[in-house]
Design an enzyme around this catalytic site. Sequence first.
Site: not given
Lengths: 373, 407
Positions: B13, B107-108
């Site tokens: 993350d 973003d993961e």
Amino acid sequence: MKFIVSSSNLLKQLTSISGVLNTSSNLPILGYYLFDVKDKKLVVSGSDLESTMISEINLDKADDDMKVCIPAKLLLDMLKTFSDQPLTFSVDAKSFGIEVSSDTGKYKLAGTNGDEFPRLPEMESSSSLKIDSGILFNAINKTVFATGNDELRPVMSGVYFSLEKDGITFVATDAHKLVKYRRSDCKSGKAASFIMPKKPLNLIKSLVSNMSTDVEIEYNETNASFTFENYKLVSRLIDGKYPNYDAVIPKENPNEMLIDRQLFLNSIRRVSIFSNKTTHQVRLAIKGSDLQVSAEDLDYSNEATERLNCNYKGEDITIGFNSRFIIEMLNNLESDEVKLLLSAPNRAGLLSPSEKEASEDIVMLVMPVMLSQ
Amino acid sequence: MESSQSKHILHLDLDSFFVSVERLLDSRLDGRPVLIGGTTDRGVVASCSYEARAFGIHSAMPMRMARELCPEAIVIKGNSGTYSKYSDMVTEIMQEGLPLLEKTSIDEFYADLTGMDRFFGCGKIASELRQRIIKETGLPNSFGLSINKTVSKVATGEAKPNNQLQITRGEEKPFLAPLSVRKIPMVGEKTYQTLRNLGIQRIKTIQEMPQDMMQQVLGQNGGMIWKKANGIDNSPVIAYNERKSISTERTFDRDTTDVLKLKGIMLAMAENLAFQLRRGKKLTGCVTVKVRYSDFQTQTLQARIPYTSADHILIEKVMELFARAYNRRLLVRLIGVRFSHLVGGGYQINLFEDSEEYINLYQAMDKIRERFGDRAVMRASGLGARTISRSNPFNGKAPMLLANRRS
């Protein structure tokens, strides 16, 4: 009342008209056959209210005339188990109880009063014509597959009969495909038209498939009846205005492809296995004498492409179709070679046999799917 | 078949991703509380720096409340294009070194490292990867490594900021036990409150409860939460998620009853989504319309339709559903449209209802939009709706998911 009838003969007649019965109806009487014995003749009827099928059987022995309704499923299930033998039906005139005696035993069924059975519509101010059973079979067979299922557009769920002095035209469409089948070798005394629902047409089709006889068609504003050999079918007509089919058949089709029907059909069948399972979309790209058939299913990364030789006159074109439609159409044509007329990727394609009988004219129209560049 | 016991799943993350990107672009933001999100009264915080979190601010909090908590914070509207660019850079680095990668949002990431341990050791690969991302993009990130997605995600949360945490096999339950139930993915504010009212605070308590009891209290979800609390999660890492629906919705800055405006926005949303369908070579078989009133009562209506991607059919259906859904004389807070049951294919042209002119018009409009952007041509009645353009939902990339929409 009492009568004797051959079990296999009765079964044959009952099965041939059993297609009309609607087992899911909530009107109990529609699950019955009407037995009407008159002058040593047994007239059996089955109905779904829309259409009624009637078959006539000669009886060797019958005493009184009488009408009684017999539960269809029970009777059929019983008859199916007998080898051919005479069956004696005796009906109690008061209770409408039916007793069937065979070589081996007795079977009791509860019937109801024959007057409760839906009455046949009176055919007032009707007109009639005669048509060969083979022609009628062809006409139904080649059109009925193109009818629609949309309840909101009932007129498209039937086949349009256009009777003219110099021939008869049969039309079916579901707004995505259209078939126009014309015979010039059968004529009507006067010009008229009506829309027949598809269910009774399918029943007629299966009955006349092996016959060679004349079919008498009688029709008025609301009903039509078809009489042949010992059968009669009476059906309500679909009420409404049939769409103007001639206006949507493109007249200018500069691009013309001739191709072997069986090769084309096999290729599309094979390629369509790789198309999307819901849309069945295939793409035809024609360039010179080269036809490329391709399909893809992005969800599963399935893809297929085939190349075929064809005889093509016109501009290069890429057009998308639902492969189901093309397959049905090619299946319903008989010629060795077919002709596909095209004008633009957004306009209908016209499929017809490359050679045809003098008295027969058939055009199948299929609308393309929009391809994004 | 290897059993799930021998799996190695990585969850990575990017720490306060939007803020980190803004800081790369402007170093004056370093060390200061930064808020990114909608700047209007209705806006929510999409991302905030760790300095801002010290004031009690968290993502999905209304911007107005965040500003009250920390008046000196710097508020930035944000630019999704820039963020996507940085996100793609990270994706590229990860794709290079990993066999199976799933991008769940901007973003993961999840990655299945099973089998890699025979060569390099999973922990080593993961920390090298983390360092590489920091070196090449300058973005701080954290990861968790364990036997499944749930435990890895929780581990990442514990590792943050800019750190890593590996849970050795067999240690999943003891690792989860002392944590708050709020840390279980799936447990949102509402479920958390329900659990707290039951006197459940630590995951340990759920671990000690029988699964049936959780199911009785929270229904189907209860069973899922119980499994996750016990470190059980068999969901696979899926490289590419086919979109099952496309949707768009709009929350108004100020609640409205302006029917003309509402209809205009509905139309613009339907028109834009129909274009997205055609661009993605898709057809839809189900249309849903959503109306949320100012009292948060939400009305949704859906209808099955024959598969289509044609403007005139979809717009008509959307407007018809909207007319039926909007039946209270109350201020409207949000409206939305969703097309689901998507299948690949082109629109089947109708013999009687479609004119050639219409089909040609659609194709011409699509061509213009493809070249000059979504809003290059549109129906005049939809002009009033400003912010309804979007990126291509069918290019295989994960959708832009804002922090407040994450499950």
